[in-house]
Design a protein around this motif. Structure first.
Motif, PDB file in Angstrom:
ATOM      1  N   ARG A  32      20.217  22.151 -38.963  1.00  0.00           N
ATOM      2  CA  ARG A  32      19.467  22.008 -37.721  1.00  0.00           C
ATOM      3  C   ARG A  32      20.086  22.839 -36.619  1.00  0.00           C
ATOM      4  O   ARG A  32      21.246  23.235 -36.729  1.00  0.00           O
ATOM      5  CB  ARG A  32      19.477  20.547 -37.274  1.00  0.00           C
ATOM      6  CG  ARG A  32      18.664  19.659 -38.135  1.00  0.00           C
ATOM      7  CD  ARG A  32      18.652  18.269 -37.574  1.00  0.00           C
ATOM      8  NE  ARG A  32      17.747  17.459 -38.351  1.00  0.00           N
ATOM      9  CZ  ARG A  32      18.030  16.966 -39.531  1.00  0.00           C
ATOM     10  NH1 ARG A  32      19.203  17.192 -40.046  1.00  0.00           N
ATOM     11  NH2 ARG A  32      17.154  16.253 -40.196  1.00  0.00           N
ATOM     12  N   ALA A  33      19.329  23.039 -35.575  1.00  0.00           N
ATOM     13  CA  ALA A  33      19.851  23.820 -34.458  1.00  0.00           C
ATOM     14  C   ALA A  33      19.279  23.336 -33.136  1.00  0.00           C
ATOM     15  O   ALA A  33      18.494  24.016 -32.523  1.00  0.00           O
ATOM     16  CB  ALA A  33      19.515  25.288 -34.656  1.00  0.00           C
ATOM     17  N   GLY A  34      19.615  22.165 -32.737  1.00  0.00           N
ATOM     18  CA  GLY A  34      19.291  21.750 -31.376  1.00  0.00           C
ATOM     19  C   GLY A  34      17.816  21.577 -31.075  1.00  0.00           C
ATOM     20  O   GLY A  34      16.956  21.667 -31.942  1.00  0.00           O
ATOM     21  N   THR A  35      17.536  21.349 -29.806  1.00  0.00           N
ATOM     22  CA  THR A  35      16.178  21.133 -29.343  1.00  0.00           C
ATOM     23  C   THR A  35      15.435  22.467 -29.331  1.00  0.00           C
ATOM     24  O   THR A  35      15.986  23.472 -28.898  1.00  0.00           O
ATOM     25  CB  THR A  35      16.213  20.568 -27.914  1.00  0.00           C
ATOM     26  OG1 THR A  35      17.163  19.511 -27.889  1.00  0.00           O
ATOM     27  CG2 THR A  35      14.880  20.044 -27.494  1.00  0.00           C
ATOM     28  N   MET A  36      14.198  22.458 -29.777  1.00  0.00           N
ATOM     29  CA  MET A  36      13.464  23.720 -29.830  1.00  0.00           C
ATOM     30  C   MET A  36      12.908  24.073 -28.456  1.00  0.00           C
ATOM     31  O   MET A  36      12.272  23.244 -27.812  1.00  0.00           O
ATOM     32  CB  MET A  36      12.308  23.591 -30.813  1.00  0.00           C
ATOM     33  CG  MET A  36      12.774  23.425 -32.227  1.00  0.00           C
ATOM     34  SD  MET A  36      11.391  23.186 -33.313  1.00  0.00           S
ATOM     35  CE  MET A  36      12.242  22.617 -34.768  1.00  0.00           C
ATOM     36  N   ALA A  37      13.143  25.292 -28.039  1.00  0.00           N
ATOM     37  CA  ALA A  37      12.633  25.726 -26.738  1.00  0.00           C
ATOM     38  C   ALA A  37      11.225  26.278 -26.877  1.00  0.00           C
ATOM     39  O   ALA A  37      10.363  26.007 -26.057  1.00  0.00           O
ATOM     40  CB  ALA A  37      13.562  26.764 -26.144  1.00  0.00           C
ATOM     41  N   ALA A  38      11.007  27.061 -27.898  1.00  0.00           N
ATOM     42  CA  ALA A  38       9.685  27.634 -28.125  1.00  0.00           C
ATOM     43  C   ALA A  38       9.628  28.115 -29.564  1.00  0.00           C
ATOM     44  O   ALA A  38      10.658  28.292 -30.212  1.00  0.00           O
ATOM     45  CB  ALA A  38       9.428  28.804 -27.181  1.00  0.00           C
ATOM     46  N   ALA A  39       8.413  28.308 -30.035  1.00  0.00           N
ATOM     47  CA  ALA A  39       8.263  28.807 -31.397  1.00  0.00           C
ATOM     48  C   ALA A  39       7.247  29.933 -31.398  1.00  0.00           C
ATOM     49  O   ALA A  39       6.283  29.919 -30.630  1.00  0.00           O
ATOM     50  CB  ALA A  39       7.819  27.697 -32.329  1.00  0.00           C
ATOM     51  N   LEU A  40       7.485  30.907 -32.234  1.00  0.00           N
ATOM     52  CA  LEU A  40       6.608  32.065 -32.331  1.00  0.00           C
ATOM     53  C   LEU A  40       6.264  32.243 -33.803  1.00  0.00           C
ATOM     54  O   LEU A  40       7.151  32.423 -34.632  1.00  0.00           O
ATOM     55  CB  LEU A  40       7.342  33.282 -31.788  1.00  0.00           C
ATOM     56  CG  LEU A  40       6.541  34.530 -31.535  1.00  0.00           C
ATOM     57  CD1 LEU A  40       5.569  34.286 -30.412  1.00  0.00           C
ATOM     58  CD2 LEU A  40       7.483  35.656 -31.152  1.00  0.00           C
ATOM     59  N   ILE A  41       4.991  32.111 -34.111  1.00  0.00           N
ATOM     60  CA  ILE A  41       4.560  32.293 -35.497  1.00  0.00           C
ATOM     61  C   ILE A  41       3.887  33.653 -35.567  1.00  0.00           C
ATOM     62  O   ILE A  41       2.993  33.935 -34.767  1.00  0.00           O
ATOM     63  CB  ILE A  41       3.565  31.184 -35.899  1.00  0.00           C
ATOM     64  CG1 ILE A  41       4.257  29.831 -35.863  1.00  0.00           C
ATOM     65  CG2 ILE A  41       3.016  31.413 -37.297  1.00  0.00           C
ATOM     66  CD1 ILE A  41       3.766  28.918 -34.829  1.00  0.00           C
ATOM     67  N   PHE A  42       4.314  34.489 -36.479  1.00  0.00           N
ATOM     68  CA  PHE A  42       3.655  35.792 -36.544  1.00  0.00           C
ATOM     69  C   PHE A  42       3.410  36.168 -37.989  1.00  0.00           C
ATOM     70  O   PHE A  42       4.181  35.871 -38.873  1.00  0.00           O
ATOM     71  CB  PHE A  42       4.463  36.868 -35.820  1.00  0.00           C
ATOM     72  CG  PHE A  42       5.892  36.973 -36.240  1.00  0.00           C
ATOM     73  CD1 PHE A  42       6.845  36.184 -35.643  1.00  0.00           C
ATOM     74  CD2 PHE A  42       6.283  37.850 -37.226  1.00  0.00           C
ATOM     75  CE1 PHE A  42       8.167  36.260 -36.017  1.00  0.00           C
ATOM     76  CE2 PHE A  42       7.606  37.935 -37.616  1.00  0.00           C
ATOM     77  CZ  PHE A  42       8.554  37.139 -37.008  1.00  0.00           C
ATOM     78  N   LYS A  43       2.293  36.809 -38.177  1.00  0.00           N
ATOM     79  CA  LYS A  43       1.968  37.291 -39.511  1.00  0.00           C
ATOM     80  C   LYS A  43       1.135  38.552 -39.370  1.00  0.00           C
ATOM     81  O   LYS A  43       0.489  38.775 -38.348  1.00  0.00           O
ATOM     82  CB  LYS A  43       1.204  36.223 -40.284  1.00  0.00           C
ATOM     83  CG  LYS A  43      -0.033  35.735 -39.572  1.00  0.00           C
ATOM     84  CD  LYS A  43      -0.644  34.569 -40.296  1.00  0.00           C
ATOM     85  CE  LYS A  43      -1.755  33.977 -39.472  1.00  0.00           C
ATOM     86  NZ  LYS A  43      -2.282  32.753 -39.990  1.00  0.00           N
TER      87      LYS A  43
END
Lengths: 632, 703
Positions: free
Chosen positions: B254-265
């Motif tokens: 795990r790595a802490g609280t998520m600030a933002a996520a970017l999904i790209f394809k």
């Protein structure tokens, strides 16, 4: 008069001692400087600076010892104190967790603990003053620890004490040069000479871990020992440093002091009693390169021949690591010391870990509640140490301080071992809980756990509710979330002491003395960030508007109710009932315009209505005209 | 002024009461005005859209020079070759995850696998809005043959404190890999490798290559649920098939609280436009949107730095429709006219822009109203993480090496720039809007504007209800030439002050019925292997039976002799409450729903009612009544929507079942709206329509 006499006696005694030993005879105040360098498995290098100043007793004048610190000790009756400023995280998995250096690592931000030599009623007040003094001394917001919500008094989870220890942490404190400069000011040579001259700011703040510590210990006789240490993990700045990380088949980057710090080391700080540099080669490397610890072998080569080699023995009297010592007194401007290591063959090794990797994470989502989980992952250390019997167990002590806005339900503690839920009594030996008080004090949880040796993983879960803060309790960056300081996990059955049997009695090194001390293996977990409900601070105007509307409505209706005379109104109503009502009349008229134009009742109203209409139309025309003119 | 004039004459009831009465007595005019104003305001929405702007100053997108270079492209190309080989070698589909993990390890990242099972969604009435976490756990004794494997790499920020993380997601199908998916994996890897060397990181970076063999959303939501709500069950310690890995890769990291996520394809090659384009998808479940600043950063960097064309989803049939063009011309004329009156009213919009904006806006409203996420970013929004999906549509053939490398450079720089901006943030996204509709990638309508049409549509409801409920009284007082009748009415009203209780009981019965109908699918879906048509028929039959039983038990609406006006008033009250509540949960649903429900409610009147009007308006009223009642029935709405979007008008009852199943599988609040607000309202409308009007006959003359 009495202290002066005692001082005289003491100095006489010391003079006698000094005559016997070849030590600088100026005073009993001493200063030593040391630097330990160690290559790390992931192609980085660790540098640990250690400076010790000591004075036999606080006095009006000091030659070497910083006066500020002696004042601090005198004024606040400190028997022990440690203040650390840390940036970055210590990587327990690759950089080790069992040696004296890695068990003394600190969590990000500021951590302060102090043991006072005072009656317990005065301790809290003294702590508050102390935080202010330290904050002035180190240019940091240590004074935020003053608030009673920020510090706690652990009884045995941190360090056994009689209630005179206070512990506080500020995970968000940013650490930079402004904290280093006052710290360097405490050294007699500052960073102008000696080992401290290596501290070139751009290099040391580029590191992966940077921890600057100050530890004060007072002896029974009033002597003060000030240990200042700085641990940095650096990426060797080599020419071929494109590939930064360890990859199979590639040799480690070779480095020297100049590579690491961008500075040359020319001579010692003149007032220091001893000035040494150690290069430590760990067990893992020695196991590969053969038992004979030579400074130049088929795997690596040190750039300069060491003055002395110290071999550490582990508990089975097997040589583990080697220390190559360089005395800085033998070098000067013409012949600067540039210790370095050159790798000849690729080498993979690992540092010895703590018995468990302790991790902590948050569970759940939303602003209402959540859980905090502490997980232990076995490193199979006990197998290496030979104690692999079935009924053996490993003790672990957990200290966790919860800020009050994280309202932990201590009864909800759940323990999972290797994926199956266990009764708490099976694992928990001792627990001490100080519940938090809203806006007054944080909650403290101290637990002594006993895990079976064969256990692979364990998880402890505690549920909590997220509290609401008062508007002025939010920090300026409220939307970031709120921190839960690192938990401290210590393993009392393991200690990180090292033995160097071959040292001669004349050889005095405070750094190695520290290494020899019986230190419990400790590790800190991550800092956690809890998102709490946050009001929209960017809309004070809306808030003001809404509040004013509500107030206006309230006062309006209140005044209306007070001013109104029901009796009179009723009589008027009666009178009005006899007359034709206006509303139905008006309605009839409005309706009547379409359906029934010849409404006899509406005729007396129409002149007023017409006037009114005219007035309204006039005002509308004026408004439109004004608007148009003002715009054009 | 008006009030003061009256005050002198007669200080009788208070102003607000008088105003209310005035409105109530003209409720037909008032509601007609409000509704038409609401629809006009709705049509004006594209003209009212504002340009987006970066609200959070800390983001400073594009201020740093991008570091992503041709070397990283070389890395990506190497990765593509390697992963093609790895995919070819292994037959069990583990070759690609293994290769990705191997590559990430070489970068010095922490890696782990995450195994998950395809999650079959069930309708569970009690857990409608809560996520079903326990279903996602891998069963200890289950076979691993059917599980998907996500690979996760984490870069720890060198000097960061590890409290926050930025998540990058590249979905790919590990079973049947396509060239564009390889390209998106390579893009992800090259960005990851760049970030592993970045010194400026303050937040950890998590790269999730999601195994989309069971769908992207399943993979991402399984990982998120393990991240946030892990289950500690035995048997997870075993590695995935064929991997005799050490514990370090199977241990969930795990790595802490998520600030933002970017999904790209990278999508398939499409040959429109001269530039490569990026399509942004942002709608999450129940019309939730990520913070507008995230979209702004992506748009700014894509357009002004990397030269992509940025699209959002749109309903393309609207672009070519003739009637929309006519409306656009009208709006343009009106807008320019208004501009002449006051230069500050910037309502004029060119007709093509208007058409374009409307197509985008309609898609935006539709996606929000449906309440189903448009991509795997929806899974993040469930955990209050701002996320956006980017789909790159290259305009070149994927074998074209030159074009590919230039595309990789620009795509990599875009992602790097977005990561860098988010990395700059000290606080989480909070500055900009969360409630907005998009009319173009760089134009938005904020909540303050788009709620005006809805408010205008809803405002007449309480007034009409009050007017209908109070009808007799007002009538008695206003009609002075019918004094006798008026006094009789007053008597009647006095005697029947509690008459509304009867109609409230009818409403209650119908609401109970609606709740039962909405719960029925849970039991119907338990029946094994029923075709959609069977299920739908069972559902309809059961619903009718339940209605009959309820009437038999609690009495039918006409047996108690409820007046149709009171019934209508109750219906309107309930619908205004329902719409009000729905507008809080999902505004777009309420907006679209109000367009259908409100005319249906307002027009409804009994067929048998004697109306004091001519033949023509009466026929028009009756026809519109029946028309609205037919088109207010949910399956008919669905049919019409299908017909409009696809052009096929085949009637299939199974379709209705399938689409409702789709709604509850995604826990969409729209399902609740349809069955708890819309359906009872429709049934009440039908009741009003077929009302016998026996005793109410004497009263309906008015109006």
């Amino acid at each position: 008069m009495a202290p002066a006499r005692r001082l005289l006696a003491l100095s006489l005694l010391l003079l006698l001692l000094a005559a016997a030993a070849p030590a600088p005879s100026a005073a009993a105040e001493e200063f030593t400087e040391e630097l330990l360098l160690r290559p790390l498995p992931d192609r980085k290098a660790l540098a640990h600076f250690h400076f010790r100043s000591s004075t036999p007793a606080p006095a009006r004048h000091h030659h070497l010892f910083p006066k500020a610190i002696s004042h601090l000790v005198q004024k606040f009756h400190i028997s022990e104190l440690e203040l650390s400023f840390t940036q970055g995280r210590w990587n327990y998995e690759t950089w080790g967790g069992h040696d004296p250096l890695s068990t003394n690592t600190k969590p990000p931000g500021v951590e302060l603990w102090a043991v006072f030599d005072l009656p317990s009623s005065e301790i809290d007040a003294t702590w508050k003053n102390l935080t202010h003094a330290l904050s002035g001394l180190f240019c940091a917001s240590v004074n935020f620890l003053e608030s009673s919500t920020a510090f706690s008094a652990p009884r045995w989870g941190f360090k056994s004490n009689e209630g005179n220890l206070r512990y506080g942490a500020l995970p968000r404190e940013a650490v930079c040069t402004e904290n280093l400069t006052p710290w360097l000011k405490l050294l007699p040579c500052r960073d102008k000479a000696g080992i401290a001259s290596l501290l070139y700011r751009p290099s040391i703040y580029k590191g992966y871990y940077h921890s600057q510590k100050l530890k004060l210990t007072t002896s029974k006789t009033g002597g003060i020992v000030l240990d200042q240490s700085l641990t940095v993990v650096l990426q060797p700045n080599t020419a071929s440093g494109k590939q930064l990380h360890s990859a199979d088949g590639k040799p480690q980057p070779s480095w020297s002091l100049e590579h690491l710090f961008n500075r040359k080391l020319s001579g010692k700080c003149l007032v220091s009693r001893s000035s040494r540099i150690f290069v430590e080669i760990e067990k893992g490397i020695l196991a590969e390169s053969g038992p004979e610890a030579s400074w130049s072998n088929e795997f690596f080569e040190l750039s300069t021949a060491p003055d002395r080699v110290l071999n550490e023995l582990d508990h089975l009297d097997v040589q583990s690591s080697s220390l190559y010592e360089y005395d800085l007194g033998n070098y000067n401007d013409d012949e600067p010391l540039d210790v370095g290591i050159t790798w000849k063959l690729p080498l993979i090794w690992s540092c010895s870990p703590a018995p468990y990797y302790a991790r902590r994470f948050l569970m759940g989502s939303g602003n209402e509640r959540g859980s905090i989980a502490l997980s232990f992952l076995s490193t199979d250390l006990h197998k290496q140490l030979g104690g692999s019997s079935n009924d053996c167990s490993i003790k672990a002590v957990v200290l966790q301080v919860f800020p009050w806005y994280v309202k932990v339900f201590y009864h909800s503690l759940q323990i999972f071992i290797d994926g199956s839920s266990k009764a708490i009594s099976e694992v928990l030996e001792m627990i001490h809980v100080t519940p938090s008080e809203d806006k007054l004090s944080p909650g403290t949880l101290e637990m002594l756990l006993r895990f079976p040796c064969g256990m692979q993983s364990a998880t402890l879960i505690l549920d909590f509710d997220k509290g609401f803060l008062h508007i002025d309790e939010y920090p300026p960056d409220a939307n970031q979330g709120f921190d839960i300081p690192s938990a401290l996990v210590s393993f009392p059955e393991f200690n990180s002491s090292r033995r160097y049997p071959e040292t001669d009695p004349m050889f005095v090194s405070p750094l190695l003395e520290n290494f020899k001390e019986e230190n419990v293996v400790k590790s800190y977990t991550e800092v956690l960030l809890v998102p709490l409900t946050t009001p929209d601070f960017s809309m004070p105007y809306n808030v003001i508007t809404f509040t004013c509307t509500v107030l206006a409505l309230y006062f309006g209706s209140l005044l209306n109710a007070l001013r109104r005379r029901i009796g009179e109104e009723e009589s008027k109503l009666k009178k009005a009932a006899s007359r034709p009502a206006l509303i139905p009349m008006l309605i009839a008229r409005l309706r009547g315009q379409k359906a029934d134009p010849s409404n006899s009742e509406s005729s007396p109203v129409s002149p007023i209505g017409l006037k009114l209409l005219l007035k309204v139309a006039f005002v509308a025309v004026v408004a439109v005209a004004f608007h148009y003119l003002s715009n054009s | 002024m008006e009030s003061s004039a009256k005050e002198d004459a007669q200080p009788k009831p208070r102003l607000i009461v008088r105003l209310g009465r005035l409105l109530a007595s003209h409720h037909i005019l008032f509601s007609a005005l409000c509704c038409s104003a609401g629809i006009i305001a709705l049509l004006f929405l594209p003209a009212l859209a504002k340009n987006t702007y970066l609200s959070e100053n800390a983001l400073i997108p594009g201020s740093a020079n991008p570091l992503f270079s041709t070397e990283d492209v070389a890395e990506a190309n190497k990765f593509i070759k390697g992963i093609e080989a790895a995919a070819g070698e292994s037959r069990d589909g583990m070759g690609m995850p293994k290769f990705i993990v191997q590559q990430m390890k070489e970068l010095g990242a922490e890696v782990c696998y995450h195994e998950f099972l395809p999650h079959s969604k069930h309708f569970h009435p009690l857990k409608f809005f809560t996520s079903m976490t326990n279903d996602l756990a891998i069963h200890p004794n289950g076979t691993y043959t059917n599980s998907g494997t996500n690979t996760i790499g984490i870069i720890r920020a060198p000097r960061g404190d590890g409290k926050e993380a930025i998540v990058l997601v590249t979905p790919y199908n590990s079973q049947r890999v396509k060239e564009n998916e390889l390209l998106s994996l390579a893009l992800g890897f090259s960005v990851f490798s760049l970030l592993s060397r970045a010194e400026w990181l303050s937040k950890d970076i998590v790269w999730l290559s999601a195994d989309s063999q069971f769908g992207e959303y399943t993979a991402v939501s399984a990982w998120l649920s393990q991240y946030h709500n892990p289950t500690f069950v035995a048997g997870v310690t075993n590695g995935p098939d064929g991997i005799a890995e050490k514990a370090e890769t199977t241990d969930f990291k795990r790595a802490g609280t998520m600030a933002a996520a970017l999904i790209f394809k990278v999508g398939e090659t499409r040959n429109y436009g001269d530039r490569d384009s990026v399509t942004m998808y942002a709608e999450a479940s129940n019309g939730q949107m990520p913070n507008l600043d995230l979209l702004n950063v992506v748009h700014y960097l894509a357009v002004h730095r990397q030269g992509f064309r940025v699209n959002i989803e749109r309903i393309s049939s609207l672009v070519t429709s003739a009637w929309l063009r006519v409306i656009a011309e009208v709006i343009q004329t009106v807008g320019s006219l208004l501009r002449k009156i006051n230069p500050d009213w910037k309502l004029d919009i060119a007709a093509p822009d208007y058409v374009e904006g409307t197509a985008n806006l309609a898609s935006s409203i539709y996606n929000q109203a449906l309440g189903v996420p448009t991509g795997s970013h929806g899974a993040f929004r469930d955990y209050q993480v701002d996320a956006v999906s980017l789909e790159f549509s290259p305009t070149f053939h994927l074998r074209n090496e030159n074009a590919k490398s230039s595309f990789l450079v620009r795509g990599g720089r875009l992602i790097e720039g977005v990561v860098r901006s988010v990395n700059n943030l000290l606080e989480k996204f909070h500055q900009s809007f969360f409630l907005y509709l998009l009319t173009a990638p760089s134009k938005f309508i904020s909540v303050g504007v788009y709620m005006i049409p809805f408010a205008l549509l809803v405002v007449p409801l309480p007034i009409v209800a009050a007017a209908l409920a109070d009808g007799g009284k007002t009538e008695g007082k206003s009609m002075n030439d019918h004094n006798m009748k008026g006094s009789a009415d007053i008597l009647q009203v006095d005697g029947g002050a509690w008459k509304w209780l009867q109609s409230a009981r009818v409403l209650l019965v119908i609401q109970i019925w609606a709740v039962i109908v909405s719960l029925l699918p849970y039991y119907i879906s338990q029946i094994a292997d029923g075709t959609p048509i069977q299920s739908a028929v069972i559902w309809v039959v059961l619903s009718i039976i339940v209605l009959i039983i309820l009437y038999a038990m609690l009495g039918s609406p006409y047996s108690a002799g409820v007046e149709w006006k009171l019934l209508k008033a109750t219906m309107i009250t309930s619908i205004s409450i329902g719409l009000g509540l729905m507008s809080i949960i999902n505004f777009a649903t309420a907006q679209l729903g109000s367009l259908i429900v409100i005319p249906m409610c307002l027009f409804s009147r009994p067929v048998k009612a004697r109306l004091g009007m001519n033949f023509l308006p009466r026929t028009v009223l009756l026809a519109s009544n029946i028309f609205l009642a037919i088109f207010g029935f949910p399956p008919v709405i669905l049919l019409v929507m299908k017909g409009l979007s696809k052009g096929t008008w085949t009637v299939d009852i199974g379709d209705f079942w399938v689409s409702m199943e789709f709604l509850w599988e995604w826990s969409s609040a729209t399902y609740l709206y349809i069955f708890l607000v819309h359906l009872p309202c429709w049934l009440l409308c039908i009741h009003v329509l077929v009302h016998p009007c026996r005793q109410a006959g004497s009263k309906v003359k008015w109006e």
